[in-house]
Every structure is written in structure tokens, then in C-alpha cells.
Motif scaffolding. Sequence first.
Motif, short mmCIF file in Angstrom:
data_model
loop_
_atom_site.label_atom_id
_atom_site.label_comp_id
_atom_site.label_asym_id
_atom_site.label_seq_id
_atom_site.Cartn_x
_atom_site.Cartn_y
_atom_site.Cartn_z
N ASP A 317 0.88 -1.17 0.00
CA ASP A 317 0.00 0.00 0.00
C ASP A 317 0.91 1.22 0.00
N PHE A 318 1.24 1.70 -1.20
CA PHE A 318 2.18 2.80 -1.33
C PHE A 318 1.52 4.15 -1.08
N SER A 319 0.25 4.16 -0.69
CA SER A 319 -0.41 5.43 -0.39
C SER A 319 -0.17 5.86 1.05
N ARG A 320 0.47 5.02 1.86
CA ARG A 320 0.74 5.37 3.26
C ARG A 320 1.79 6.47 3.34
N ASP A 321 1.77 7.19 4.43
CA ASP A 321 2.69 8.32 4.58
C ASP A 321 4.15 7.89 4.63
N GLU A 322 4.41 6.75 5.27
CA GLU A 322 5.79 6.31 5.39
C GLU A 322 6.34 5.83 4.04
N ALA A 323 7.64 5.59 4.02
CA ALA A 323 8.28 5.15 2.78
C ALA A 323 7.65 3.86 2.29
N PRO A 324 7.49 3.70 0.98
CA PRO A 324 6.85 2.49 0.45
C PRO A 324 7.55 1.22 0.91
N GLN A 325 6.75 0.26 1.30
CA GLN A 325 7.29 -1.02 1.77
C GLN A 325 6.57 -2.17 1.07
N LEU A 326 7.27 -3.29 0.96
CA LEU A 326 6.70 -4.52 0.44
C LEU A 326 6.62 -5.52 1.59
N TYR A 327 5.49 -6.24 1.68
CA TYR A 327 5.25 -7.11 2.83
C TYR A 327 4.88 -8.52 2.39
N GLN A 328 5.22 -9.48 3.23
CA GLN A 328 4.66 -10.81 3.12
C GLN A 328 3.22 -10.75 3.61
N GLU A 329 2.42 -11.77 3.28
CA GLU A 329 1.01 -11.74 3.64
C GLU A 329 0.81 -11.63 5.15
N ALA A 330 1.53 -12.41 5.93
CA ALA A 330 1.36 -12.39 7.38
C ALA A 330 1.70 -11.00 7.95
N GLU A 331 2.74 -10.39 7.41
CA GLU A 331 3.12 -9.05 7.87
C GLU A 331 2.04 -8.04 7.52
N PHE A 332 1.47 -8.19 6.34
CA PHE A 332 0.46 -7.24 5.86
C PHE A 332 -0.81 -7.34 6.70
N THR A 333 -1.24 -8.54 6.98
CA THR A 333 -2.45 -8.69 7.80
C THR A 333 -2.19 -8.23 9.22
N ALA A 334 -0.98 -8.40 9.71
CA ALA A 334 -0.64 -7.93 11.06
C ALA A 334 -0.73 -6.42 11.16
N LEU A 335 -0.58 -5.73 10.03
CA LEU A 335 -0.70 -4.27 10.01
C LEU A 335 -2.16 -3.81 10.01
N GLY A 336 -3.08 -4.74 9.94
CA GLY A 336 -4.50 -4.37 9.99
C GLY A 336 -5.22 -4.44 8.66
N TYR A 337 -4.59 -5.02 7.63
CA TYR A 337 -5.24 -5.13 6.32
C TYR A 337 -6.07 -6.41 6.25
N ALA A 338 -7.20 -6.31 5.59
CA ALA A 338 -8.06 -7.48 5.38
C ALA A 338 -8.71 -7.35 4.02
N TRP A 339 -9.00 -8.50 3.38
CA TRP A 339 -9.62 -8.50 2.06
C TRP A 339 -10.24 -9.86 1.80
N ASN A 340 -11.09 -9.90 0.81
CA ASN A 340 -11.72 -11.15 0.39
C ASN A 340 -10.82 -11.82 -0.63
N ALA A 341 -10.25 -12.96 -0.30
CA ALA A 341 -9.28 -13.62 -1.18
C ALA A 341 -9.88 -13.94 -2.54
N SER A 342 -11.18 -14.24 -2.59
CA SER A 342 -11.80 -14.58 -3.88
C SER A 342 -11.82 -13.40 -4.83
N ASP A 343 -11.73 -12.18 -4.32
CA ASP A 343 -11.74 -10.99 -5.18
C ASP A 343 -10.43 -10.81 -5.93
N THR A 344 -9.39 -11.55 -5.55
CA THR A 344 -8.09 -11.38 -6.19
C THR A 344 -7.87 -12.39 -7.30
N ASP A 345 -8.84 -13.28 -7.55
CA ASP A 345 -8.68 -14.32 -8.56
C ASP A 345 -9.03 -13.81 -9.95
N HIS A 346 -8.40 -12.75 -10.39
CA HIS A 346 -8.63 -12.21 -11.72
C HIS A 346 -7.39 -11.55 -12.27
#
Length: 346
Positions: A317-346
Amino acid sequence: MTGILLLSGCSSMLERDYSVVSPHPEHPITEQDSSTIRAETYQDLVSAVLYLVSQHTETGSIRLVNYTDDVEADLARACLEVATEDPLGCYAVDYIKHDYSRVVTTYEANIYIMYSKTKEQVQSIASVTGSNAIREELQTALTAFAPEVVLRVGYFAEDEVYIAQLIRQAYYNTPEAALGMPVSAITLYPESGRQRIVEITLSYSGTVAGLKEKQQALQETAAQITAPLQDKPVGLARITALQDVFPSSVKTRAEGGATAWDALCGDGADSEGTALALALLCGNLECTCTVTEGTHDGAPVFFCILSPNADTVLYADFSRDEAPQLYQEAEFTALGYAWNASDTDH
């Protein structure tokens, strides 16, 4: 003898459809006069009327040879079947009239068809198989800012909501043309059956000329940003290099616009526009990048799922104020992100 068929309700919205389709009917058998179609059975008769519709013929002749059934009843039934049950007839036909006469041992039937769609509309129908093919047709239309898409789809087990989801997916899959989600109207023809024609009209927030001008500017700016990174190996090296130049190349702000153009050419973009910009830049660098809608600490947000190679999946999520970062899935969810996995199958 004359019959007339008036249609009602053929434009109603529908409830299902999936994919697989049959093209317009092949040319049926003709007599020595190529303008006269030959029919010997009821199914021949249906095919002949459907062929006339596929050619957008307003007046056509059918010669019934060795026909032993009730000609009047079968003509009326065939016209009704084509106009109310076949997807093409339901989509294109306003009404059908017919008459016939007996000539020695044969019957000469005349078919008169009034259309609700133009010949160009009928000829532009695309036959598709599967949701991926539907989405690809939609992406092509969105890229050109086309006002209408008409698809013939077989074994379609879905509804208008499903098509609307595919439109949304197609929009986010074409970041170079995602200059404002178009308003869509979806109509399925007919009301039931294993095959449907899906008619989609699209209304954009701007003129086609204006949108294409913005599209060109967006693509040129994206190319300028990614050109210096092309000497990096395809994969994570390019994405890491993009991560480094992203803050100086892409404008972000919480209340910014929702398109990649806002991020690269305008006054700044929100998470949606930033994600679209990242997807566009990744595409230039041959990296798979999926724009995904989810939440961050319960608030709506857009972010990207990147696949720089077959073995790596990263979240950003490069829209955050801090410097752009790349995350593993576990790290990303630990930051408070959530999504429907089925929506990414395209």
C-alpha cells in the motif's frame, strides 16, 4: 394466410449464464435461387428463420419441400421460438410476420422481420466462452472507451450482478484506461434458457477524445518513469528499483483522485489511484500486479498484490505516509489489512 408476432418482456433482466457459445447459424440449404432457403423439417424451418435474423434480413423466402406437418402452425411456432427463445432473436427482433402459399407439392413461405437493433449491432456480437473471455472483451472495450459491449454466452449460470463484478474487475485490470468507473447498464436476453446475449452499455465521465488524451499522457508518463528501470533483471530487482523511485515519481494524498492519472499527471491520488498507478508501472516492468479492495483497520482501502516471480507474492500500500514497503502476507495482515481472497482471482 398471415401471422404476426409482437414481443413483450424480451429485454427483461435475467438470472443466469456462464460461458460457451454457439456462433450465428451457418447458411442453410438453398434452392437453385440462392435467395430461397430450403426446409424439410420443423428444425430446418427454425434454422432458416434464425439465419435470416443473423443476416439482418428484413424479407426472406423459405421453400418447404416434402413438408407433411401443419405449415401454418409450424411457421407461427418457428417465428415465435426464434423471437422469444433464441438469444439473438430476443435481442435483435421487434416482431416477425409471415405468409405462405402452396405451389404444386411445395410451400413458399415469406418471412418479414422488423428489428429493434441495427445490422451493425447484430454483426458486432462477440461469442465468448468463460468468465476470463468475458472479462477480456470488457477490458478491450474499456481501453477504447467503447459505449457498448454485446456478448453471446452459452451455459451462463449467473446474473447481472456477476456481470457487474466482471466489469469492475476489468476496470482495475486496465489501469491505463481506469479514468473513472463507468456507469453500466446490463440486459440479458432472453429471460430463461441455457444461452444468453449479454448487452452492456457503458457511460464514461468525459468525452472519448478527452479520455484518450488523458490516457496517452498517463502512458507516456509511466513509460518515462519505468524506462530507466528496464536494465534491471525482470522480477524482484525491478520492483525494488520501482519502490525506490516511487515517492519522487508518484503523488499521493488522502483526499486525492481515484485514478492513476491523478497519481502520475494530476494533483495526487488516494489509495485507489495510487494502487492503479503502481499496477500500471508494474505492468511496464513485466510484473504481475493486482489492484485489490479491502480494509485497513476497518476503513476502506485499495492496495496491490504483486508477483514479481512465480515463487513470490508481496503486498503493498504505497499510499501510506511512510516510505513504500513490500510485505509478506502475514506481515500485511498484522498491520491491519483485510480483504476477500476470492476478489483477487482475476
